[in-house]
Each structure stands twice: as C-alpha cells, then as structure tokens.
Design a protein around this motif. Structure first.
Motif, short mmCIF file in Angstrom:
data_model
loop_
_atom_site.label_atom_id
_atom_site.label_comp_id
_atom_site.label_asym_id
_atom_site.label_seq_id
_atom_site.Cartn_x
_atom_site.Cartn_y
_atom_site.Cartn_z
N TRP A 192 -99.16 -85.71 -16.99
CA TRP A 192 -97.87 -84.89 -16.67
C TRP A 192 -97.74 -83.96 -15.43
O TRP A 192 -98.58 -83.68 -15.11
CB TRP A 192 -97.41 -84.36 -18.02
CG TRP A 192 -98.32 -83.17 -18.51
CD1 TRP A 192 -99.42 -83.23 -18.99
CD2 TRP A 192 -98.46 -81.65 -17.74
NE1 TRP A 192 -100.30 -81.96 -19.15
CE2 TRP A 192 -99.58 -80.95 -18.49
CE3 TRP A 192 -97.43 -81.20 -16.94
CZ2 TRP A 192 -99.77 -79.48 -18.23
CZ3 TRP A 192 -97.80 -79.56 -16.75
CH2 TRP A 192 -99.06 -79.15 -17.27
N SER A 193 -96.52 -83.90 -15.09
CA SER A 193 -96.19 -82.91 -13.99
C SER A 193 -95.11 -82.19 -14.05
O SER A 193 -93.93 -82.77 -14.47
CB SER A 193 -96.15 -83.57 -12.34
OG SER A 193 -95.90 -82.81 -11.46
N VAL A 194 -94.86 -81.14 -13.82
CA VAL A 194 -93.66 -80.10 -14.04
C VAL A 194 -93.47 -79.30 -12.88
O VAL A 194 -94.36 -78.67 -12.48
CB VAL A 194 -94.07 -79.12 -15.34
CG1 VAL A 194 -92.75 -78.15 -15.40
CG2 VAL A 194 -94.03 -79.99 -16.70
N VAL A 195 -91.97 -79.03 -12.43
CA VAL A 195 -91.77 -78.27 -11.24
C VAL A 195 -90.74 -77.23 -11.99
O VAL A 195 -89.70 -77.81 -12.51
CB VAL A 195 -91.22 -79.20 -9.96
CG1 VAL A 195 -90.60 -77.99 -9.23
CG2 VAL A 195 -92.46 -80.02 -9.57
N VAL A 196 -91.13 -76.11 -11.76
CA VAL A 196 -90.40 -74.92 -12.16
C VAL A 196 -89.34 -74.46 -10.84
O VAL A 196 -90.36 -74.06 -9.92
CB VAL A 196 -90.86 -73.79 -12.92
CG1 VAL A 196 -89.80 -72.85 -13.11
CG2 VAL A 196 -91.40 -74.55 -14.29
N THR A 197 -88.00 -74.30 -10.83
CA THR A 197 -87.66 -73.56 -9.54
C THR A 197 -86.81 -72.25 -10.04
O THR A 197 -86.17 -72.38 -11.12
CB THR A 197 -86.65 -74.46 -8.75
OG1 THR A 197 -87.47 -75.64 -8.36
CG2 THR A 197 -86.18 -73.69 -7.36
N GLY A 198 -87.08 -71.16 -9.50
CA GLY A 198 -86.27 -70.13 -10.00
C GLY A 198 -86.55 -68.90 -9.24
O GLY A 198 -87.06 -69.04 -7.81
N TYR A 199 -86.52 -67.73 -9.44
CA TYR A 199 -86.60 -66.57 -8.70
C TYR A 199 -87.72 -65.84 -9.10
O TYR A 199 -88.06 -65.33 -10.10
CB TYR A 199 -85.38 -65.56 -8.90
CG TYR A 199 -84.25 -66.13 -8.35
CD1 TYR A 199 -83.66 -65.65 -7.05
CD2 TYR A 199 -83.16 -66.88 -9.15
CE1 TYR A 199 -82.61 -66.34 -6.34
CE2 TYR A 199 -82.08 -67.29 -8.41
CZ TYR A 199 -81.78 -66.89 -7.07
OH TYR A 199 -80.65 -67.35 -6.62
N ALA A 200 -88.75 -65.19 -8.14
CA ALA A 200 -89.72 -64.42 -8.49
C ALA A 200 -89.30 -62.92 -8.07
O ALA A 200 -88.85 -62.63 -7.08
CB ALA A 200 -90.70 -64.87 -7.20
N CYS A 201 -89.60 -62.19 -8.93
CA CYS A 201 -89.46 -60.75 -9.10
C CYS A 201 -90.91 -60.16 -9.32
O CYS A 201 -91.47 -60.38 -10.17
CB CYS A 201 -88.33 -60.29 -9.83
SG CYS A 201 -87.01 -61.24 -10.03
#
Length: 165
Positions: free
Chosen positions: A104-113
């Motif tokens: 499997w492969s997963v990509v998460v896109t979001g904000y890093a704080c």
C-alpha cells in the motif's frame, strides 16, 4: 523476515512479476490506519521555492501525523509564527513488497504547524526517538486535509469449474 532475510510472502504469492494485480483505492480511515502501522515516511515541503523531500520517523495521533525536527535542519523552515495556519506539506508512507509488488501507499496533504504546548512536545519527544545524532528540539503536527491511498493486491481468480465426465 523469512529464512533468506527477505520479506515473507503471503497468500501464496511467488513473486512472479507478471502476476495479475489490481489497485484498490483506500478510504481516509483505512489510509490513516495504515500510516500508523509504519514508523518511516517522507515529508514533502518547499525549500527555496523548489520541492524538497526528507525521510522522517513519525507517529499518528488521531488523524494528525507528528514528526520531530531539529533547529538547524531543512525542516526548521516549516516552523512559522504561531498565529498562522501552518505551511502546506505532503506526507507519504508506504509498505510495498519489493518482490511481489503488493502492499500500500498513502499520501497526506495538509498544514504543518509547530507543537506549541511544552507538555505535549515533551510527550512526543519521549515517543519519537531521533534516528540521527542531532538533538530534536521541536515537533510538527501535520493536520490532514486531503488523504489519498491505494493498495496493490493480487487479482482474485475464481477456481476452474470441475470437468464433467
């Protein structure tokens, strides 16, 4: 690992590179659950207006991905003022067998704080041990906005019907 030091194969896969495989899309919950099963991923960020990628270890808390950074590293550029929503990053983790090409492969896109709470940062410091000799003084929380993933699976085949005699 198997007796040859490799990744054990499951479901009778023989590593045939021509075996039929299918790609199944993962829902958000399953994708994040899978990310939590591994400790290494890659964070993608912008450095000098160009994409940059760094391998990091992580943990998953709820839906958030937590990574630790050191002050003089490339990822320190992601620590902005506390009153901003964060910096857009992508985070990728996977587990794909190099022989069978299943996994499997997963990509998460979001904000890093930055993790601002000292107690919370100390807790993450005790849970995420650095893999390098640099002291890791800060932690980043990646809040997922978009989560995409897929699983590479062996194509399921139906048994041959019994011959009539």
């Amino acid at each position: 690992m198997d007796e040859d030091g490799g990744i054990p194969r499951t479901d009778g896969q023989d590593g045939d590179p021509t075996a039929t495989r299918c790609m199944r899309e993962l829902d958000r919950a399953e994708a994040l659950r899978l990310v939590a099963t591994v400790s290494l991923g890659r964070i993608v960020f912008t450095q000098h207006a160009l994409p940059a990628v760094r391998p990091v270890n992580h943990l998953v808390e709820g839906e958030d991905i937590i990574v630790r950074i050191h002050d003089d590293g490339a990822l320190a550029s992601l620590v902005g003022p506390a009153d901003t929503p964060g910096v857009v990053v992508a985070y990728e983790a996977d587990a794909i067998d190099p022989v069978t090409h299943l996994g499997w492969s997963v990509v998460v896109t979001g904000y890093a704080c930055p993790v601002a709470d000292a107690d919370e940062a100390a807790r993450f410091a005790s849970l995420l041990r650095p893999w390098v000799g640099h002291p890791m003084t800060r932690a980043l929380r990646i809040r997922p906005d978009l989560v995409t993933g897929f699983r590479l699976e062996a194509e399921r085949t139906l048994p041959e019907p019994a011959a009539r005699g």
